[in-house]
Every structure is written in structure tokens, then in C-alpha cells.
Design a protein around this motif. Structure first.
Motif, short mmCIF file in Angstrom:
data_model
loop_
_atom_site.label_atom_id
_atom_site.label_comp_id
_atom_site.label_asym_id
_atom_site.label_seq_id
_atom_site.Cartn_x
_atom_site.Cartn_y
_atom_site.Cartn_z
N ASN A 227 0.94 -1.42 0.33
CA ASN A 227 -0.35 0.45 0.14
C ASN A 227 0.94 1.38 0.22
O ASN A 227 0.72 2.31 0.62
N ALA A 228 1.82 1.55 -0.83
CA ALA A 228 2.76 2.35 -0.66
C ALA A 228 2.43 3.48 -1.39
O ALA A 228 1.40 3.61 -1.84
N LEU A 229 2.37 4.77 -0.93
CA LEU A 229 1.68 5.97 -1.94
C LEU A 229 1.37 6.72 -2.66
O LEU A 229 2.85 6.85 -2.60
N HIS B 295 4.95 7.03 1.85
CA HIS B 295 5.35 7.53 -0.21
C HIS B 295 5.78 6.56 -0.39
O HIS B 295 6.92 6.10 -0.67
N ASP B 296 5.58 6.20 -2.01
CA ASP B 296 6.32 5.70 -2.68
C ASP B 296 7.60 5.86 -3.10
O ASP B 296 8.00 6.82 -3.26
N ILE B 297 9.09 5.55 -2.95
CA ILE B 297 9.91 5.96 -2.49
C ILE B 297 10.59 5.64 -4.44
O ILE B 297 11.35 6.94 -4.58
N THR C 99 9.76 9.03 9.21
CA THR C 99 10.99 8.12 8.06
C THR C 99 12.08 9.79 7.59
O THR C 99 11.91 8.69 6.68
N PRO C 100 11.23 10.78 7.05
CA PRO C 100 12.43 11.52 6.54
C PRO C 100 13.69 11.75 7.29
O PRO C 100 14.84 11.75 6.00
N ALA C 101 14.06 11.20 7.71
CA ALA C 101 15.17 11.36 8.90
C ALA C 101 15.86 9.89 8.51
O ALA C 101 17.49 10.44 8.03
C1 LCV Z 1 8.19 1.44 -2.36
C2 LCV Z 1 8.35 0.08 -1.45
C3 LCV Z 1 7.88 0.67 -0.46
C4 LCV Z 1 8.33 2.49 -0.57
N1 LCV Z 1 7.73 2.63 -1.42
O1 LCV Z 1 8.19 -6.46 2.71
O2 LCV Z 1 7.88 10.33 5.27
S1 LCV Z 1 9.31 10.13 4.51
O3 LCV Z 1 9.75 11.60 4.00
O4 LCV Z 1 9.87 9.54 4.71
C5 LCV Z 1 7.96 10.22 2.75
C6 LCV Z 1 9.07 10.41 1.52
C7 LCV Z 1 7.99 8.53 3.06
O5 LCV Z 1 6.82 8.09 2.82
O6 LCV Z 1 8.87 7.64 2.29
C8 LCV Z 1 8.91 5.90 2.78
C9 LCV Z 1 8.81 5.36 3.39
N2 LCV Z 1 8.85 4.16 3.74
C10 LCV Z 1 9.28 3.00 4.95
O7 LCV Z 1 10.61 3.54 5.24
C11 LCV Z 1 9.20 1.91 5.03
C12 LCV Z 1 9.77 1.04 3.40
N3 LCV Z 1 9.63 -0.04 3.20
C13 LCV Z 1 9.81 -0.54 4.20
O8 LCV Z 1 10.33 -0.76 5.64
C14 LCV Z 1 9.27 -2.53 3.91
O9 LCV Z 1 8.59 -2.55 2.92
C15 LCV Z 1 8.07 -2.73 5.33
C16 LCV Z 1 8.04 -2.63 6.67
C17 LCV Z 1 7.16 -1.68 4.89
C18 LCV Z 1 7.55 -3.74 4.19
O10 LCV Z 1 8.43 -5.18 4.35
P1 LCV Z 1 8.24 -6.08 4.30
O11 LCV Z 1 9.58 -7.15 3.92
O12 LCV Z 1 6.47 -6.98 4.69
P2 LCV Z 1 8.84 -5.61 1.37
O13 LCV Z 1 10.64 -4.41 1.47
O14 LCV Z 1 9.84 -6.62 0.97
O15 LCV Z 1 8.41 -4.99 0.20
C19 LCV Z 1 7.54 -5.43 -0.50
C20 LCV Z 1 7.76 -4.95 -2.02
O16 LCV Z 1 7.34 -3.71 -1.86
C21 LCV Z 1 8.13 -2.15 -1.47
C22 LCV Z 1 9.82 -3.04 -1.83
O17 LCV Z 1 10.97 -2.34 -2.46
C23 LCV Z 1 9.38 -4.53 -2.03
O18 LCV Z 1 9.31 -3.99 -3.44
P3 LCV Z 1 10.16 -6.27 -3.96
O19 LCV Z 1 9.43 -6.78 -3.69
O20 LCV Z 1 10.54 -5.39 -5.79
O21 LCV Z 1 11.04 -5.58 -3.72
N4 LCV Z 1 8.28 -1.34 -0.62
C24 LCV Z 1 7.76 -1.36 0.40
N5 LCV Z 1 7.80 0.16 1.15
N6 LCV Z 1 7.60 2.89 0.96
N7 LCV Z 1 8.69 0.66 -2.87
#
Ligand code: LCV
Length: 262
Positions: free
Chosen positions: A27-29, A67-69, A133-135
Motif C-alpha cells: 500500500n505504498a502511496l 510515499h512510494d520511494i 521516516t524522513p530522517a
Molecule cells: C516503494 C516500497 C515501499 C515504499 N516505496 O516487505 O515520510 S518521508 O519523508 O520519509 C516520505 C518520503 C516517505 O513516506 O517515505 C517512505 C517511508 N517508508 C518507509 O520507510 C518504509 C519502507 N518499506 C519498508 O520498510 C518495508 O517494505 C516494510 C517494513 C513496509 C514491509 O517490509 P516487508 O519485508 O514486509 P518488502 O520490504 O519486501 O516490500 C515489498 C515490496 O514493496 C516495496 C519493496 O521495495 C518491495 O519491493 P520488491 O518486491 O520489488 O523488492 N516497497 C515497500 N515499501 N515506501 N516501494
């Protein structure tokens, strides 16, 4: 139930329900999902619903990964500009004429955490966690977003969440004021729908004008043009920095970032 491919929208007893529905990407935004949320809120406003619940599919371990990184710009454009879908969706929630309730199971990250606290109320399950998570990524968060956290949590808890970037659990979320209630997973749907139903029996006109006053009063922080330009120049330096690129690339390469402070 109307389905666009990334969210599901339905109306039950004068309550709109928006279900985030992109499990493959946790559910990435994405811009597409955020634009569908904005359109769904417009449709629900036309249906004159008395409340909206924003939720994910039952029992998810990730409510939204934020947010979709992959969509964060690397070309010197502000990643969180007011014209961006995330900011427009947050604004759409704030100006929606009825209460918007986030029903949260699982983990909430980054911009999705901002979205949840921008909702009027949050009902969480015992396994819910919240992280801003921005930091961790090297993103210069924006003043309107930081204000959402100050208003909801107060300075000290907001600073702890921003500076650590670490998830907080449901108990801390209740203590910090992020969630209104923690409800067991098997009861959270009934609880949240009953809350919406309680609201739906009250005066929509009165609720609308009270909600709008909450929005105006909580955003009433006049800053001078100099202060605003100072903030924007500081933010520009960050989103044009090597560290910003390192934060995004390290996520894509699935490795820990190595920030150099430049
Ligand atoms: C793109 C993703 C994402 C994602 N974008 O599954 O607030 S701010 O300023 O920081 C703003 C810019 C913001 O909102 O930034 C994003 C902040 N989000 C995060 O830091 C969370 C990033 N994601 C994770 O830490 C993990 O994915 C979680 C813990 C959410 C889930 O872990 P899990 O092991 O269950 P995966 O990591 O394997 O994720 C499944 C697929 O979704 C993608 C991730 O790269 C993976 O893709 P692949 O299968 O191609 O490897 N994904 C997850 N989050 N925010 N893509």
C-alpha cells in the motif's frame, strides 16, 4: 463497491469506506493511489456521507509503507511540494466536510503516518505501529507536515518520532495521542463503524463548521515571508544534497544508507 485498481470505495449507512488495496507494494502511496483517494473523497462528498473510514484490507501487517520511494524526485525538485499528490491528499482529508477516521491495523510509515494523523481520529489495533521516516531517507520534511505532528503529539513526542525515525508501538501511539483508541483486531471494524454511526446521527452542518474551525485554528501559525523563504532555502539544500540521493538509492539497493552530512 466501486473499485479503481488501487483503492476500493463503498458507502454503508451514510459512511464512506476507502480501502487501500495495493498489497504487492505494501500500500505504498503512489501518485496513482493518492489521486484515486482524492477522487474518491470528491465522490463521497457528493454522496453527502456523514463520515469516512480510511482502512487497509482486514488483517494486513502493513497498513501503508508510505510515499512510494521510487517516485521521489532526484532532479532537484521538492519531493513534498504543495502540488504533489501526497500534499493534495492530506489537504483533501482536512477540508472534507465530515470526520475522516483512519482505522489502522499493521505498520504505518512516513507519509502514510502523516496521512493517518491528518485524519480526524485514528482507531488502532494492538499490533499497529507508526513511524515518520524522513530522517532515515534524508528527506527534508515540510512545515505543514511537521505542524500536523506538533498539533497531534506535542513538541517532545513529535521531535522523538522525527529524529529517531523509529516505529512506535500501539501503547506509545495511545500515549503520544496518535490513536484515539486501541481495539482488538476482531473488534476494530465494529468499533470503528459504530463510532462513524454515532457521528452520522449528529448535525452534519454543525460538525462541518466545527471541523473547519479545528483546521483553521490548528493551522493558524502566521510566519513571515522571510521565515518561509528561509525554510524553503534550507529544504532545497537538503533535497539537492548527496545525502538525499544516498537515502533513496540505499533503499532501492536494499542496503543501509551511508550519510556524509553533505
Ligand atoms: C516503494 C516500497 C515501499 C515504499 N516505496 O516487505 O515520510 S518521508 O519523508 O520519509 C516520505 C518520503 C516517505 O513516506 O517515505 C517512505 C517511508 N517508508 C518507509 O520507510 C518504509 C519502507 N518499506 C519498508 O520498510 C518495508 O517494505 C516494510 C517494513 C513496509 C514491509 O517490509 P516487508 O519485508 O514486509 P518488502 O520490504 O519486501 O516490500 C515489498 C515490496 O514493496 C516495496 C519493496 O521495495 C518491495 O519491493 P520488491 O518486491 O520489488 O523488492 N516497497 C515497500 N515499501 N515506501 N516501494
Amino acid at each position: 463497491m466501486e473499485t479503481s485498481n488501487l483503492i476500493l470505495t463503498e458507502v454503508k449507512n451514510q459512511t464512506g469506506i476507502i480501502t487501500l488495496n495495493n498489497p504487492e507494494k505494501k500500500n505504498a502511496l503512489t501518485s496513482a493511489m493518492l489521486n484515486q483517494i482524492i477522487l474518491s473523497l470528491q465522490d463521497l462528498e457528493k454522496e453527502k456521507v456523514r463520515a469516512v473510514i480510511i482502512r487497509a484490507e482486514k488483517g494486513v501487517n502493513v497498513w501503508s509503507a508510505g510515499h512510494d520511494i521510487d517516485e521521489l524526485p532526484l532532479n532537484g525538485i521538492d519531493p513534498l511540494g504543495q502540488e504533489k499528490p501526497l500534499e493534495r491528499a492530506l489537504n483533501a482529508i482536512q477540508v472534507f466536510p465530515a470526520p475522516v477516521i483512519a482505522m489502522v491495523e499493521g505498520s504505518v510509515w512516513g507519509g502514510a503516518c502523516d496521512m493517518a494523523i491528518t485524519c480526524d481520529m485514528v482507531i488502532g489495533s494492538p499490533d499497529c505501529t507508526f513511524a515518520i521516516t524522513p530522517a532515515k531517507i534524508g528527506v527534508p520534511y515540510n512545515a505543514s507536515g511537521i505542524l500536523h505532528f506538533i498539533n497531534r503529539l506535542g513538541l517532545s513526542h513529535a521531535k522523538e518520532m522525527f529524529f529517531t525515525g523509529a516505529p512506535i508501538d500501539s501503547e506509545a501511539a495511545l500515549h503520544f495521542g496518535i490513536v484515539n483508541h486501541i481495539v482488538e483486531n476482531d473488534k476494530i471494524e465494529e468499533f470503528t463503524f459504530k463510532l462513524a454511526e454515532k457521528i452520522s446521527h449528529n448535525s452534519p452542518l454543525s460538525i462541518n463548521v466545527i471541523k473547519e474551525q479545528f483546521r483553521i485554528l490548528t493551522n493558524a501559525h502566521p510566519i513571515t515571508p522571510n521565515a518561509f523563504e528561509h525554510i524553503e532555502s534550507l529544504r532545497r539544500k537538503v533535497y539537492c544534497s548527496d545525502d538525499y540521493k544516498e537515502g533513496i538509492n540505499s533503499f532501492k539497493e536494499k542496503r543501509r544508507p551511508d550519510f556524509k552530512g553533505k
